[in-house]
Design an enzyme around this catalytic site. Structure first.
Site, mmCIF file in Angstrom:
data_model
loop_
_atom_site.group_PDB
_atom_site.id
_atom_site.type_symbol
_atom_site.label_atom_id
_atom_site.label_comp_id
_atom_site.label_asym_id
_atom_site.label_seq_id
_atom_site.Cartn_x
_atom_site.Cartn_y
_atom_site.Cartn_z
ATOM 1 N N CYS A 1 -5.663 5.180 5.385
ATOM 2 C CA CYS A 1 -4.905 4.848 4.617
ATOM 3 C C CYS A 1 -6.462 3.292 4.711
ATOM 4 O O CYS A 1 -6.972 3.480 4.914
ATOM 5 C CB CYS A 1 -3.962 3.521 6.012
ATOM 6 S SG CYS A 1 -3.862 1.878 5.413
ATOM 7 N N CYS B 1 -5.683 -0.508 6.604
ATOM 8 C CA CYS B 1 -5.872 -1.093 8.341
ATOM 9 C C CYS B 1 -6.687 0.144 8.706
ATOM 10 O O CYS B 1 -6.331 1.110 9.461
ATOM 11 C CB CYS B 1 -4.257 -0.786 9.250
ATOM 12 S SG CYS B 1 -3.766 1.191 8.920
ATOM 13 N N ARG C 1 0.749 -4.166 11.565
ATOM 14 C CA ARG C 1 1.775 -4.154 11.160
ATOM 15 C C ARG C 1 2.090 -4.009 12.258
ATOM 16 O O ARG C 1 4.113 -2.834 11.980
ATOM 17 C CB ARG C 1 2.304 -2.550 9.903
ATOM 18 C CG ARG C 1 1.869 -3.478 8.677
ATOM 19 C CD ARG C 1 1.433 -2.651 7.480
ATOM 20 N NE ARG C 1 0.672 -3.254 6.464
ATOM 21 C CZ ARG C 1 -0.728 -3.086 6.631
ATOM 22 N NH1 ARG C 1 -1.408 -3.162 7.649
ATOM 23 N NH2 ARG C 1 -1.184 -4.225 5.464
ATOM 24 N N SER D 1 5.347 1.127 9.766
ATOM 25 C CA SER D 1 5.527 1.316 8.607
ATOM 26 C C SER D 1 6.977 2.692 9.229
ATOM 27 O O SER D 1 7.221 2.923 7.836
ATOM 28 C CB SER D 1 4.814 1.296 7.733
ATOM 29 O OG SER D 1 3.652 0.455 7.198
ATOM 30 N N HIS E 1 -6.787 2.741 12.359
ATOM 31 C CA HIS E 1 -6.371 4.460 12.130
ATOM 32 C C HIS E 1 -7.637 5.581 13.131
ATOM 33 O O HIS E 1 -7.741 6.489 13.660
ATOM 34 C CB HIS E 1 -5.655 5.230 11.075
ATOM 35 C CG HIS E 1 -4.473 4.763 10.982
ATOM 36 N ND1 HIS E 1 -3.455 5.257 11.231
ATOM 37 C CD2 HIS E 1 -4.346 4.114 10.016
ATOM 38 C CE1 HIS E 1 -2.696 4.956 11.407
ATOM 39 N NE2 HIS E 1 -2.528 3.910 9.954
ATOM 40 N N CYS F 1 0.546 4.602 5.172
ATOM 41 C CA CYS F 1 0.179 4.736 7.186
ATOM 42 C C CYS F 1 1.439 5.947 6.799
ATOM 43 O O CYS F 1 1.489 6.347 8.260
ATOM 44 C CB CYS F 1 0.349 3.677 7.356
ATOM 45 S SG CYS F 1 -1.487 3.004 7.205
ATOM 46 N N GLU G 1 0.916 -1.717 0.055
ATOM 47 C CA GLU G 1 -0.122 -0.179 -0.032
ATOM 48 C C GLU G 1 1.104 0.776 -0.067
ATOM 49 O O GLU G 1 1.702 1.444 0.701
ATOM 50 C CB GLU G 1 -0.215 0.338 1.084
ATOM 51 C CG GLU G 1 -1.482 1.371 1.592
ATOM 52 C CD GLU G 1 -3.027 1.938 0.902
ATOM 53 O OE1 GLU G 1 -3.171 0.915 0.298
ATOM 54 O OE2 GLU G 1 -2.807 3.305 0.667
ATOM 55 N N CYS H 1 3.805 0.144 4.155
ATOM 56 C CA CYS H 1 2.152 0.631 4.271
ATOM 57 C C CYS H 1 2.590 2.173 4.409
ATOM 58 O O CYS H 1 2.668 2.332 5.074
ATOM 59 C CB CYS H 1 1.102 0.242 4.844
ATOM 60 S SG CYS H 1 -0.220 1.556 4.383
HETATM 61 NI NI1 NFE Z 1 -2.035 1.142 5.954
HETATM 62 FE FE1 NFE Z 1 -0.793 1.043 9.352
HETATM 63 C C1 NFE Z 1 -1.414 -1.104 10.320
HETATM 64 C C2 NFE Z 1 -0.982 1.441 10.947
HETATM 65 S S1 NFE Z 1 0.745 1.287 9.421
HETATM 66 S S2 NFE Z 1 -1.473 -0.697 7.551
HETATM 67 O O1 NFE Z 1 -1.148 -1.731 10.608
HETATM 68 O O2 NFE Z 1 -1.182 1.789 11.374
HETATM 69 O O3 NFE Z 1 2.072 0.285 9.183
#
Ligand code: NFE
Ligand code: MG
Length: 572
Positions: free
Chosen positions: A63, A66, A481, A504, A70, A551, A15, A548
């Protein structure tokens, strides 16, 4: 001979927008690595001066993967700031939704994003379906979608693509690369599960929508609790949830787990799979409430891979800096005081390997200056690795009863020692183990919810926001993640500052002022590439983190220009 630079941009099957540059020596061994995001978003700016009750709906747009993470983080940070304790019914309902998110994320990662780094789809076309069917029984007594007829049908479907000269979703990969280790029969097994997983994805998305009303971007969380009151009171909805959970569990038990045992055995000696840990400082945080005072996973920090000691997390020690990131202030700042003012300085002229293997003019990162939209989060000045590897290892080290037996079983099934977990294989296998632990134990949260509903109908706490008071609060927890935190300050009844420090971002961060690498960069050092025009070893390692970048950098144009226009014709 001189050093050569290999650029991979974009890394696909992730992503967001990630670019990796490495410099290799005469033996094609990586000696420098740079990880950079090429897209900036700006959600932290967008939520400023807004009503705190609305923030979760904005942060979930960080995102498309996920989204729930968030959303929940945006809601919980505000609850924490305002001193609100949501009722148990709401907490447990959030757990049920989180389960759907985790399963969705992890199965899609292995089969649709990362699996093709392990399984060679073209090789599967050479397999003997009958032998492949027998092979599947080596890893489980009840293989999933692995009858000889089924496997023949799978092979025919993909062969029909190949005959047209176009492999469809499997085009443009590095098929035939010397580091692929599965036999044609084993590749066919994974291919069958790839296709089955498309169906399971749909089921688990529906599972989220039972209490979340839709997926992605569910909408039933609110500051104080949840709004899905009718669904919670409906035995039919609760039953539907369990039915879908069971289907996911079956897929995990009969496909995902055995496929990782198979991969673990086959790749046990492949350097790009077993030979790296990345950053050996690990960090995770409590998640999955399964009762009034019980969680599935606990928090902690491990330093330098030493599992004999787990440290408590001190949230005051977290900073983000921007020495090599395209922001103005490079100083390390605690997220409550974090700044996100862009300062894009672009790429510079240089040379890198072209698709014929020759060095040719290209734009490259300015590695002495700024080269990423991702900031560098640090803990007590040091980089940390986050993700299922950190979560499972830390909980294993703490003797977590939901984690230890399954990890031990997996190690016994593969014949690997615990040290093998500190690797690309470890990141990929612990993601599967985490999915299984979540799927198998969600019933505890489900039963606790059903019991509590008999005596307690509360789903949302009451609260007031005093405009004359200043508040600050945070969310910290484990998402697919790794460890996610959101930090908020509220003043005059609106958001004064908001910062998201994302998994990430930790793993993909550029170097800091001391030159310390994040885990993506660190794990690439020393990697030998078989073919500079087919850097599969790099992609395999980076994919094992499930990047990701949407994110990590959390589209807007600051000057208000139109970026693009979309027209949707519902009659097509
Ligand atoms: Ni866009 Fe996320 C996850 C968050 S990024 S996926 O899991 O927070 O590392
Ligand atoms: Mg941020």
């Amino acid at each position: 001979m001189s050093d050569k630079r290999v650029v991979i941009d974009p890394i696909t099957r992730i992503e967001g927008h990630l670019r990796i540059e490495v410099v290799v020596d005469d033996n094609n061994v990586v000696k420098e690595a740079y990880s950079g995001s090429t897209l900036w978003r700006g959600i932290e700016q967008i939520v400023r001066n807004r009503d705190p009750r609305d923030v979760g709906f904005f942060t979930q747009r960080i995102c498309g993967v996920c989204t729930f993470s968030h959303y929940k983080a945006g809601i919980v940070a505000v609850e924490n700031a305002l001193g609100i304790k949501p009722p148990l019914n709401a907490q447990l309902t959030r757990t049920l939704m989180n389960t759907a998110l985790f399963i969705h994320d992890h199965i899609v990662h292995f089969y649709h994003l990362h699996g093709v780094d392990w399984a060679d789809v073209v090789s599967a076309l050479q397999a003997d379906p009958k032998k492949a069917s027998e092979e599947a029984f080596k890893y489980t007594d009840t293989p999933y979608a692995c009858g000889a007829d089924k496997l023949k049908e799978v092979q025919d479907r993909v062969a029909a693509f190949a005959k047209k000269g176009n492999l469809g979703p499997f085009a443009n990969a590095y098929w035939g690369h010397p580091t692929y280790k599965l036999t044609p029969e084993q590749n066919l097994i994974v291919l069958s599960h790839y296709l089955e997983c498309l169906r399971i994805q749909r089921i688990v998305a529906q599972m989220m929508a039972i209490f979340g009303s839709k997926n992605p971007h569910p909408q039933s969380l609110t500051v104080g609790g949840v709004t899905c009151v009718m669904d919670l009171q409906s035995p039919a909805r609760l039953g539907e949830y369990l039915t879908k959970l069971k289907e996911c569990q079956e897929f995990i038990d009969r496909a995902y787990y055995p496929d990782l045992v198979m991969a673990g055995r086959a790749y046990a000696n492949e350097p790009s799979v077993v030979g790296d840990v990345g950053v050996a400082n690990l960090y995770t945080y409590r998640e999955f409430q399964i009762g009034a005072n019980e969680w599935l996973f606990d928090s902690g920090i491990i330093k330098n891979g030493d599992i004999s000691k787990v440290y408590d997390v001190d949230t005051n020690k977290i900073t983000e800096e921007a020495t090599h990131s395209w922001y103005q202030n490079p100083a390390p700042l605690h997220p409550y005081d974090g700044q996100t003012e862009p300062n894009y300085t672009g790429l510079i002229d240089g040379e890198s390997i072209d698709d014929k293997g020759q060095m040719a003019h290209s734009k490259i990162f300015n590695t002495k200056g700024k080269y990423s939209w991702i900031k560098s989060p640090r803990y007590d000045g040091e980089p940390l690795q986050v993700g299922p590897l950190a979560n499972i290892v830390i909980n294993y080290a703490k003797g977590n009863k939901y984690v230890v037996p399954l990890v031990d079983k997996f190690l016994a099934d593969t014949g690997l020692p615990i040290s093998a977990v500190f690797s690309t294989l470890g990141r990929t296998a612990t993601r599967m183990l985490e999915a299984k632990i979540v799927a198998d134990n969600t019933i505890l949260a489900f039963n606790a919810l059903v019991e509590n509903l008999k005596v307690d109908s509360e789903t949302c706490a009451k609260y007031v926001i005093d405009k004359d008071k200043e508040y600050r609060g945070f969310y910290m927890g484990h998402v697919p993640r790794g460890t996610l935190s959101h930090w908020c300050r509220i003043k005059n009844g609106v958001i004064e500052n908001w910062q998201a420090v994302v998994p990430s971002t930790w793993n993909a961060s550029p170097k800091d002022s001391k030159g310390q690498m994040g885990s993506y960069e660190a794990c690439l050092i020393g990697t030998k590439l078989a073919d500079l025009t087919q850097p599969l070893e790099i992609i395999r390692k980076i994919h094992s983190y499930d990047p990701c970048i949407a994110c990590a950098v959390h589209v807007m144009d600051m000057s208000g220009n139109t970026l693009s226009e979309y027209k949707i014709n519902p009659n097509l």
